[in-house]
Enzyme design. Structure first.
Site, PDB file in Angstrom:
ATOM      1  CG  ASP A 329      -1.888   1.114   1.278  1.00  0.00           C
ATOM      2  OD1 ASP A 329      -2.659   1.238   0.316  1.00  0.00           O
ATOM      3  OD2 ASP A 329      -1.887   1.853   2.273  1.00  0.00           O
ATOM      4  CD  GLU A 366      -2.217   2.427  -3.415  1.00  0.00           C
ATOM      5  OE1 GLU A 366      -3.404   2.755  -3.594  1.00  0.00           O
ATOM      6  OE2 GLU A 366      -1.652   2.526  -2.311  1.00  0.00           O
TER       7      GLU A 366
END
Length: 614
Positions: A329, A366
């Site tokens: 993330d 990401e």
């Protein structure tokens, strides 16, 4: 009048037709090949490499030629870990450069040069994988009764997700891991083979990106035993499981952060950034109070989070959990704050830990915008490909009347023609090595975006988008529900529960059975063609309303034509189909006629069609 095709231009990419398979080592010499049409006027082809930041030129030798094209080969020494190169065509009256963006009759910077890299690519299985993203709270309930925490606002399974407001992160539906396991037949019927789970650690939200601990699975999802059971069930079906980890931050209720607040002299206090000038007293990710940012200036933090078998990264890759990889993330912000920049060190450490424990695990970052500086292949292997795939395709297929925001840009999604769209895709693709491009996670949306069906409006354009997803270089990834035409106006609103009653009935107002058939057929198409999984990419047509490209390996050539509206059609070179061979329709209803002097592609649209030419 038909549009002009682009197959009369020189070409090179990093696929097997042009670069030998495998990963070179420092000191190797790699023969790279270039294709030049017979109509070109080059006197010579040179290859410009960059060695120790200094350009060098080597003349390519003519390898073979026929009535249609010439092939040149040049030897490129791999002197640096990432070796960049481009071609120069010496022509009457001047020269032109060929790089990853295309052909230029002017000097251009090095950013789009082709690249050889000594770093291993993402594992081989990713080239044939189809990834299925699951948001655990919204996929399926197992029927096991669980007590909701005080922070939760319980929702009925058919309730509409709250897209904005204080209830958005706490609206809890009660999906769990056993519920996913019970529905694996749906995934296999669709044809996907890799499950990517958003976070499963205990938290104070439905999205679980605000972990309270990394030591165990949230009991609301069934605990550690449920994850082990799901992983075993997936592996038993020949499928894989990828986890989701927040290297950038923890939750404000995380045990480390609470310890740090109690004792500012503790080791845990070194794990975070502190800011006496702010109202919070600490640095939070994007100023969200619930997400305190981690400080990788602490070697102890690195040992706990990312370094070695005992780290969080390592522990969940080992038995009994045995994850097949991690999606990281906000990887772009991990380790970056003010003058600190530990990002590449963190990425390399994560990669080393994963390689030690499972060399076949995938590492996905990401990054919503330009990820080129972080994607040399040394750390993160591939990226969630918003910049070079999701965003440009949205601008091509978006409903002209849309009012949807454009992923962080303070405007609605613009509608653009195919020329602009392809220029954007090529520009971003060209900034990373081909072995990265070939296994990027391409998406039409995710848990952080509106749903594709809401973006484009027309289900025929959903099919066009899906056709591109499953035929373009990279690893296709879809968000659970897209295969049934799920809708949603932003990331939170798009996290809709799966309507299992309608799925089992074959359709309903929240499940489009025809869209499911489209996705299922296109996944099967991808699996049937090595060129679609591993081939290079030659753009054949780029016009406002239609695009076409060739995917090619040494043993197969496939033509993909996608149109958002009726268009003029195109005549392609006849020699793309070998003499005496027949064209095989693989998908779609478009027209392709073999004339004595051309392949005549009709201007049908909207739609997507795929043919095997050789």
């Amino acid at each position: 009048m038909t549009v002009r095709h682009l197959l009369d231009q020189p070409h090179h990419d990093g696929s097997e037709l042009y670069v030998p398979a495998g990963t070179p080592a420092l000191g190797d010499v790699v023969p790279v090949r270039f294709r030049v049409p017979a109509s070109a006027t080059e006197r010579a082809l040179w290859v410009r490499t960059v060695r120790d930041a200094e350009p060098r030129m080597v003349q390519a030798r003519l390898d073979r030629a026929d009535a249609h094209e010439r092939w040149y080969v040049a030897d490129v020494p791999v002197h640096n870990p990432v070796t960049s190169y481009r071609a120069l065509l010496d022509e009457p009256g001047g020269y032109r450069w060929l790089n990853g963006r295309g052909l230029f009759s002017r000097d251009v910077p090095d950013a789009a040069d082709f690249r050889l890299t000594v770093h291993e690519p993402a594992p081989a299985w990713t080239s044939s994988a189809v990834v299925y993203q699951i948001f655990p709270d919204r996929f399926a309930r197992s029927g096991v009764e669980r007590t909701f925490p005080d922070w939760a606002e319980p929702a009925d399974w058919d309730d509409e997700p709250i897209g904005r407001g204080p209830s958005t992160p706490v609206q809890l539906y009660g999906g769990d891991l056993l519920g996913i396991e019970q529905r694996l037949d749906h995934l296999q019927r669709l044809g996907v083979d890799t499950v990517y789970l958003t976070p499963v650690f205990p938290s104070q939200s439905n999205h679980r990106y605000d972990a309270r601990t990394f030591d165990h699975v949230d009991p609301l999802l069934g605990g550690d035993e449920a994850l082990v059971s799901l992983r075993r069930a997936l592996h038993g079906r020949g499928m894989r499981l990828v986890g989701d980890f927040t290297t950038n931050h923890t939750g404000v209720a995380h045990e480390w952060f609470e310890h740090a607040l109690r004792d500012r002299s503790s080791e845990e206090a070194e794990f975070y950034y502190w800011d006496k000038e702010s109202d919070l007293g600490y640095v939070a990710w994007l100023d969200v109070p619930s997400l305190p940012k981690l400080n990788y200036g602490s070697s102890a933090l690195a040992r706990r989070m990312v370094d070695g078998p005992g780290s969080v990264i390592g522990r969940w890759l080992g038995e009994p959990f045995a994850l097949d990889g991690w999606r990281i993330d906000v990887a772009n912000m991990t380790g970056r704050y003010a003058s600190d920049d530990f990002t590449h060190h963190v990425a390399r450490t994560v990669r080393a830990t994963m390689t030690e424990l499972n060399p076949d695990a995938v590492l996905v970052s990401e990054h919503f915008h330009d990820a080129a500086g972080d994607l040399t292949g040394e750390g993160w292997q591939v990226n969630m490909n918003y910049s070079a795939f999701t965003k440009p395709l949205w601008t091509w297929l978006v409903d002209p009347a849309t009012t949807l925001d454009f992923l962080g840009i303070p405007t609605t999604i613009p509608r653009r023609g195919g020329v602009s769209v392809v220029e954007t895709m090529r520009e971003f693709d060209a900034t990373v090595p081909w072995k990265v491009t070939a296994r990027q996670w391409n998406m039409l949306g995710s848990h952080d975006t509106p749903r594709l069906r809401t973006v484009v409006g027309d289900p025929r354009l959903v099919e066009v988008a899906a056709g591109l997803l499953f035929t373009y270089p990279g690893t296709p990834a879809l968000f659970a529900g897209d295969e049934g035409g799920a809708t949603g106006t932003n990331g939170e609103h798009a996290r809709v529960p799966m309507p299992w009653d309608q799925i089992e009935a074959g359709g309903g107002d929240r499940w489009d059975g025809r869209t499911f058939d489209v996705y299922r057929s296109l996944i099967a198409l991808r699996r049937s063609s090595r060129a679609l999984r591993e081939g290079g990419l030659r753009w054949a047509v780029v016009s406002d309303d239609a695009v076409a490209y060739l995917r090619e390996t040494v043993d197969e050539r496939v033509l993909v034509v996608a149109a958002r509206a009726p268009w003029a059609g195109v005549d392609l070179p006849r020699h793309l189909v070998p003499a005496g061979a027949a064209v095989e329709r693989l998908y779609g209803e478009g027209t392709l006629d073999i004339a004595p002097d051309a392949l005549r592609v009709g201007g049908d649209g909207p739609g997507v069609s795929v043919w095997r030419l050789a």
